[in-house]
Design an enzyme around this catalytic site. Sequence first.
Site, PDB file in Angstrom:
ATOM      1  CB  THR A  13      37.722  37.458  37.299  1.00  0.00           C
ATOM      2  OG1 THR A  13      38.262  38.683  37.753  1.00  0.00           O
ATOM      3  CG2 THR A  13      38.233  36.322  38.124  1.00  0.00           C
ATOM      4  CE  LYS A  45      35.269  48.387  32.645  1.00  0.00           C
ATOM      5  NZ  LYS A  45      35.674  47.845  33.918  1.00  0.00           N
ATOM      6  CD  GLU A 129      23.525  26.201  37.304  1.00  0.00           C
ATOM      7  OE1 GLU A 129      22.713  25.412  36.812  1.00  0.00           O
ATOM      8  OE2 GLU A 129      23.493  26.539  38.488  1.00  0.00           O
ATOM      9  N   GLY A 187      42.044  39.529  49.439  1.00  0.00           N
ATOM     10  CA  GLY A 187      41.276  39.526  48.191  1.00  0.00           C
ATOM     11  C   GLY A 187      39.974  38.740  48.271  1.00  0.00           C
ATOM     12  CD  GLU A 190      34.098  42.966  45.077  1.00  0.00           C
ATOM     13  OE1 GLU A 190      34.691  43.932  44.568  1.00  0.00           O
ATOM     14  OE2 GLU A 190      33.749  41.963  44.452  1.00  0.00           O
ATOM     15  CE  LYS A 205      25.648  35.082  44.645  1.00  0.00           C
ATOM     16  NZ  LYS A 205      26.841  35.122  45.496  1.00  0.00           N
ATOM     17  N   GLY A 302      34.975  32.756  41.731  1.00  0.00           N
ATOM     18  CA  GLY A 302      36.292  32.433  41.173  1.00  0.00           C
ATOM     19  C   GLY A 302      36.202  32.246  39.671  1.00  0.00           C
TER      20      GLY A 302
END
Length: 433
Positions: A13, A45, A129, A187, A190, A205, A302
Amino acid sequence: MKAIRVGLLGLGTVGSGVVKIIQDHQDKLTHQVGCPIVIQKVLVKNIDKKRDVELSRDILTTNVYEVIEDPEVDVIIEVIGGIEETKQYLLDALRAKKHVVSANKDLIALYGSELLACAKENGCDLYFEASVAGGIPILRALEEGLASDRITKMMGIVNGTTNFILTKMNKDKAPYREVLKEAQRLGFAEADPTADVEGLDAARKMAILARLGFSMNVALDDVKVKGISQVSDEDISFSKRLGYTMKLIGIAQREGQKVEVSVQPTLLPDHHPLASVHNEYNAVYVYGEAVGETMFYGPGAGSMPTATAVVSDLVSVMKNMRLEVTGRSFVDPQFEKKMKSPTEIFAQQFLRIHVKDQVGSFSKITSTFSERGVSFEKILQLPIKDNEDLAEIIIVTHHASEADFIEILQQLNDLEVVHEIKSTYRVEGNGWS
Ligand code: HSE
């Protein structure tokens, strides 16, 4: 001017987003850094998989060392995730004098200091970042925009999955399990949502944020973590009645030389800026001694938002390469790590209990608080539907130390009139800072 060549680890993604930005924004990027960017090799992969980015098949490989050891590659971009193996790849890349950009919060939270030290030893850059709050440039804001200030507090909604779930629970008055299922179907969550819903993702984080914001080597183990899986729809509706919005909040706070870092479901006054951050969005509220209150808002995940953070890191590396100042971004922590003890952590607390509805119950409960010097800001007592022997009591305390509050909970548990302590939550942000 000679092109700068990138080795990309991962074409999922985020990796596909990185390729799209490099291809679509090539003009702007070339203008900014003074030379073209070439994607030299890409670790995948499965070479034959159909993809929605256009890349020559010849540059795809399933062998990670073909990317890391390619003499033409200047910068490795890591978007494969994983911890131990990936750490070794990045150490090997840095030792091979490749600069590294990583989006991997799990890895940076655990091994960031070691990787940064390796980067410095090898004269290389390491930027990350995208590891915190996806598309929000919060690490740059702390390191550059707010570099002149002393940060005293950071409060973050840094996990989109849990923010989506809590927003839905709040809006639809639906129970946690139902909303989680819907989030998985859409979606947003998970198949195995544990790291998100139990707060670990947010803790990683917050450890990274605390390290940068307080210039202190805060470890992942220093972050106290509680997730949202125990939050009930009643907790949300009662807190709403008292004017609060429930959010999974990461708090990193400094007083003098000591800090506290935690992630927990927290009640914020409805008018607090973080209370209006809905759905999968992230936001980080930063308080600096000189600047006062600031807030950074945007998409925390995203493909394209995260890729903008990754490619912006690439731009920083490229600018450093041109100026011949790579390997200097690592500043050793200024302060020795000192974590606050439970007697030094003060917060308001929300408490929901079921008590026997009999003479004297209330006074026994209030005495437990007053004996430890803790007073109330709000109290609500209500009958419980279908059970006339019990009453629902909701208390919001004034600031109390964590140690006192734990002691109070133990004493309440021992009281004969207390049927059950249903829930407790930290309350933050009255008066905002
Ligand atoms: N699982 C993360 C979230 C993705 O829900 O925010 C970005 O780190």
